[in-house]
Each structure stands twice: as structure tokens, then as C-alpha cells.
Design a protein around this motif. Sequence first.
Motif, mmCIF file in Angstrom:
data_model
loop_
_atom_site.group_PDB
_atom_site.id
_atom_site.type_symbol
_atom_site.label_atom_id
_atom_site.label_comp_id
_atom_site.label_asym_id
_atom_site.label_seq_id
_atom_site.Cartn_x
_atom_site.Cartn_y
_atom_site.Cartn_z
ATOM 1 N N TYR A 44 10.442 -3.772 -1.888
ATOM 2 C CA TYR A 44 9.994 -2.952 -3.033
ATOM 3 C C TYR A 44 11.098 -1.994 -3.439
ATOM 4 O O TYR A 44 11.741 -1.355 -2.588
ATOM 5 N N CYS A 45 11.297 -1.921 -4.730
ATOM 6 C CA CYS A 45 12.262 -0.975 -5.273
ATOM 7 C C CYS A 45 11.525 -0.062 -6.242
ATOM 8 O O CYS A 45 10.799 -0.540 -7.118
ATOM 9 N N SER A 46 11.715 1.225 -6.096
ATOM 10 C CA SER A 46 11.041 2.194 -6.950
ATOM 11 C C SER A 46 11.997 2.714 -8.001
ATOM 12 O O SER A 46 13.108 3.135 -7.690
ATOM 13 N N GLY A 47 11.572 2.692 -9.259
ATOM 14 C CA GLY A 47 12.413 3.263 -10.293
ATOM 15 C C GLY A 47 12.610 2.347 -11.478
ATOM 16 O O GLY A 47 12.326 1.156 -11.441
ATOM 17 N N GLU A 48 13.177 2.935 -12.514
ATOM 18 C CA GLU A 48 13.334 2.228 -13.781
ATOM 19 C C GLU A 48 14.510 1.266 -13.772
ATOM 20 O O GLU A 48 14.597 0.355 -14.591
ATOM 21 N N TYR A 49 15.432 1.463 -12.872
ATOM 22 C CA TYR A 49 16.659 0.672 -12.884
ATOM 23 C C TYR A 49 16.761 -0.284 -11.707
ATOM 24 O O TYR A 49 17.847 -0.630 -11.262
ATOM 25 N N CYS A 50 15.614 -0.728 -11.219
ATOM 26 C CA CYS A 50 15.618 -1.670 -10.112
ATOM 27 C C CYS A 50 16.226 -3.004 -10.549
ATOM 28 O O CYS A 50 16.087 -3.412 -11.698
ATOM 29 N N ARG A 51 16.886 -3.629 -9.621
ATOM 30 C CA ARG A 51 17.481 -4.937 -9.848
ATOM 31 C C ARG A 51 17.034 -5.892 -8.756
ATOM 32 O O ARG A 51 16.628 -5.469 -7.670
ATOM 33 N N SER A 62 0.850 -1.188 0.000
ATOM 34 C CA SER A 62 0.000 0.000 0.000
ATOM 35 C C SER A 62 0.886 1.238 0.000
ATOM 36 O O SER A 62 2.069 1.173 0.349
ATOM 37 N N GLY A 63 0.300 2.345 -0.426
ATOM 38 C CA GLY A 63 1.056 3.585 -0.468
ATOM 39 C C GLY A 63 1.139 4.126 -1.874
ATOM 40 O O GLY A 63 0.235 3.923 -2.678
ATOM 41 N N TYR A 64 2.228 4.801 -2.158
ATOM 42 C CA TYR A 64 2.419 5.400 -3.480
ATOM 43 C C TYR A 64 3.287 4.484 -4.333
ATOM 44 O O TYR A 64 4.380 4.097 -3.927
ATOM 45 N N PHE A 65 2.803 4.161 -5.529
ATOM 46 C CA PHE A 65 3.530 3.271 -6.415
ATOM 47 C C PHE A 65 4.027 4.034 -7.630
ATOM 48 O O PHE A 65 3.272 4.739 -8.280
ATOM 49 N N SER A 66 5.279 3.861 -7.929
ATOM 50 C CA SER A 66 5.839 4.503 -9.111
ATOM 51 C C SER A 66 5.480 3.694 -10.350
ATOM 52 O O SER A 66 5.063 2.535 -10.257
ATOM 53 N N ARG A 67 5.674 4.307 -11.507
ATOM 54 C CA ARG A 67 5.347 3.629 -12.758
ATOM 55 C C ARG A 67 6.223 2.398 -12.954
ATOM 56 O O ARG A 67 5.776 1.366 -13.444
ATOM 57 N N TYR A 68 7.477 2.552 -12.584
ATOM 58 C CA TYR A 68 8.417 1.444 -12.710
ATOM 59 C C TYR A 68 8.815 0.984 -11.320
ATOM 60 O O TYR A 68 9.170 1.807 -10.464
ATOM 61 N N TYR A 69 8.779 -0.297 -11.097
ATOM 62 C CA TYR A 69 9.139 -0.818 -9.781
ATOM 63 C C TYR A 69 9.476 -2.291 -9.875
ATOM 64 O O TYR A 69 9.265 -2.948 -10.899
ATOM 65 N N PHE A 70 10.024 -2.787 -8.795
ATOM 66 C CA PHE A 70 10.271 -4.212 -8.637
ATOM 67 C C PHE A 70 9.802 -4.602 -7.246
ATOM 68 O O PHE A 70 10.091 -3.901 -6.274
ATOM 69 N N GLY A 103 11.039 -12.450 -7.698
ATOM 70 C CA GLY A 103 10.382 -11.157 -7.723
ATOM 71 C C GLY A 103 9.763 -10.861 -9.067
ATOM 72 O O GLY A 103 9.909 -11.639 -10.027
ATOM 73 N N ALA A 104 9.063 -9.745 -9.129
ATOM 74 C CA ALA A 104 8.379 -9.355 -10.346
ATOM 75 C C ALA A 104 8.555 -7.863 -10.614
ATOM 76 O O ALA A 104 8.513 -7.052 -9.679
ATOM 77 N N PHE A 105 8.745 -7.523 -11.863
ATOM 78 C CA PHE A 105 8.885 -6.139 -12.272
ATOM 79 C C PHE A 105 7.525 -5.573 -12.668
ATOM 80 O O PHE A 105 6.579 -6.318 -12.916
ATOM 81 N N SER A 106 7.459 -4.264 -12.742
ATOM 82 C CA SER A 106 6.211 -3.598 -13.077
ATOM 83 C C SER A 106 5.735 -3.941 -14.484
ATOM 84 O O SER A 106 4.546 -3.843 -14.774
#
Length: 123
Positions: free
Chosen positions: A97-104, A25-33, A50-53
Motif C-alpha cells: 500500500y502506498c499513501s498519497g497522491e503521487y504513488c507509483r 485495515s487501518g487508516y486509508f488516505s483519500r489517494y492511495y495505490f 495494482g489499483a489506484f484509489s
Amino acid sequence: QVQLVESGGDSVQTGGSLRLSCAASGYFSRYYFMGWFRQPDGKGREGVAGAFSDGKTSVADSLKGRVTVSQDNANHTLYLQINNLKPEDAGIYYCAYCSGEYCRFNAGAMDYWGKGTLVTISS
């Protein structure tokens, strides 16, 4: 801010199966893992799956064939199915949770962590 709550941890016999859930829950970015990590007693934290956005998934090589990760994007929930449980699968399972386009798929890349859910294996 993202809050993560894991559930589903239990005591399971060797050879059994388990399904863990992570409600986010909370704020989710467009890109995440979103991923699952585990920490056996007295050992370091290791990645499970894990799973990517964009829907792509990743599973640790040592667990392929026994582990399935899936996500319900509408409900922001991540699931982990583990089959043929072994003693070495015991430990605390964390959702992260990782927020951003370059999550690994790497524990050091995670921005938020849940408190974990305990899995014990009995013979």
C-alpha cells in the motif's frame, strides 16, 4: 497505519488459475495505490498489478492477458486473478500500500507491506 493480510496462495498445476486476496485495515488516505508484488525464490521482488484509489489499474507488461486486478473499495480488499499459470509464476506474493497522491506502481514507493502468501506451481 495500514495492515495488509494476503490469502489464497496455494499449489496449483501449470495451466491452472488462482485468485489471491488482500484484506486491508487501518487508516486509508483519500489517494492511495494498492498493489501486488511477487518474489520468486532466489530473485528480486517484481511488480505484478495494482489499483489506484480512482479505480485505475496497472498490470505488468509481461503479465497482461493473464492477470486481472480488482478492488472492493467498500471492504478495502484487493484481488488478483492469475490464469494459465506458468512455472515462473511461483513465488511469494505480497500486497502493498502506498499513501498519497503521487504513488507509483513501484516497490520502492510502497509504505506498507503484508507478510505474503506462497504460490507454488506443479507440472
